[in-house]
Write a protein that holds these residues in place. Structure first.
Motif, short mmCIF file in Angstrom:
data_model
loop_
_atom_site.label_atom_id
_atom_site.label_comp_id
_atom_site.label_asym_id
_atom_site.label_seq_id
_atom_site.Cartn_x
_atom_site.Cartn_y
_atom_site.Cartn_z
N GLU A 131 -27.93 34.97 -9.77
CA GLU A 131 -27.21 36.00 -10.53
C GLU A 131 -25.86 35.50 -11.06
OE1 GLU A 131 -26.40 36.66 -6.11
OE2 GLU A 131 -28.14 36.25 -7.39
N ARG A 148 -39.23 34.31 -18.56
CA ARG A 148 -38.03 35.14 -18.68
C ARG A 148 -36.80 34.25 -18.89
NH1 ARG A 148 -41.56 38.14 -16.12
NH2 ARG A 148 -41.33 40.37 -15.70
N TRP A 201 -32.47 34.67 -18.83
CA TRP A 201 -31.28 35.48 -18.56
C TRP A 201 -30.05 34.76 -19.06
CZ3 TRP A 201 -35.27 34.76 -15.18
CH2 TRP A 201 -35.85 35.89 -14.58
N ARG A 209 -28.19 38.86 -17.35
CA ARG A 209 -28.92 39.90 -18.08
C ARG A 209 -30.12 39.29 -18.80
NH1 ARG A 209 -25.21 42.61 -22.20
NH2 ARG A 209 -27.00 44.01 -22.40
N LEU A 210 -31.27 39.96 -18.70
CA LEU A 210 -32.46 39.52 -19.43
C LEU A 210 -32.16 39.49 -20.93
CD1 LEU A 210 -35.66 41.27 -17.99
CD2 LEU A 210 -35.34 38.83 -18.38
#
Length: 262
Positions: A10, A69, A71, A75-76
């Motif tokens: 994160e 994915r 990020w 944030r995606l």
């Protein structure tokens, strides 16, 4: 500096997991996994057609990924996740994400009918609603930062290629991005103009800007990069400290490529 490997997911500035992208029947990205820490400079090298530029364009959703994915700053990119499914964001939501990611292309894409200063202040005024006086002051400051304080009123056709590319960098910085993407920013320049653009990029790195740079400039990668990634045929073949990858590559494909460019 902390490397991406040392950081919780994160806290990463860029995180890619299993990113795939195809154009028609051609699979250009075949499962890219990469991580970029805040303040890190990642340089990406590889032959033409290896997927480098496509991956860069996926980071700010100029290209939509087909699987996997991405990020940026936790944030995606381009999607929200709900119930284990991805739902594409609305255009205005994508545009809001893109404002935080500066991108500099091979070609400068300056507005020919605007001066250097007008090119730099257009987006902050139109997109962010910055007042004219504040935008001009900031734009002038940025043009001085890239060594063009005496060229603020020149039009693109009055500037060299290197000067136009430096205006393009100032224009990207005017949006105050948290991440800068460079897609072979010196490849369209005459050799004697390359250094002035790389000097600006060195300054950005020294100031702590997070950067992902697709480049053929091995000297810049060795000197400025924190991580060097070699891509070929849509996959990451090798990554590591630039000096280690350039002087002691572990994979035959990396060695074959470097033997042609070093």
């Amino acid at each position: 500096m902390s490397t991406a490997a040392d950081m919780p997911a994160e806290q990463l500035m860029v995180r890619a997991e299993g990113v795939h992208k195809r154009f028609g029947h051609v699979e250009v990205l075949k499962g890219i996994d990469l991580a970029v820490a805040p303040r890190e400079v990642m340089c990406v090298i590889g032959p033409s057609g290896s997927g480098k530029s496509t991956f860069l364009r996926c980071i700010n959703h100029l290209e939509k990924v087909d699987a996997g994915r991405l990020w940026v700053d936790g944030r995606l990119v381009g999607y929200r996740e709900s119930g284990g499914k991805l739902h594409e964001l609305k255009d205005r939501e994508v545009a809001a994400q893109r404002r935080e990611i500066g991108m500099v292309f091979q070609r400068f894409h300056l507005f020919p009918h605007m001066t250097a200063l007008e090119n730099v202040i257009e987006a902050p005024q139109r997109v962010k609603g910055v007042g004219k006086q504040a935008a001009r002051a900031r734009g002038t400051e940025l043009l001085e930062r890239v060594g063009l304080g005496d060229r603020v009123h020149n039009y693109p056709n009055q500037l060299s290629g290197g000067q136009q590319q430096r205006v393009a960098i100032a224009r990207a910085l005017a949006m105050e991005p948290k991440l800068m993407l460079f897609d072979e920013p010196t490849s369209a320049l005459d050799p004697e103009l390359v250094g002035e653009v790389l000097d600006v990029m060195r300054g950005l790195a020294a100031d702590g800007m997070t950067m992902v740079v697709v480049t053929h400039e091995m000297g810049f990668a060795r000197e400025v990069g924190d991580t060097l990634v070699f891509m070929d045929d849509g996959v990451v073949v090798e990554s590591g400290a630039p000096r280690q990858v350039l002087t002691d590559p572990q994979h035959e494909r990396t060695r074959a490529f470097l033997s042609k460019v070093l």
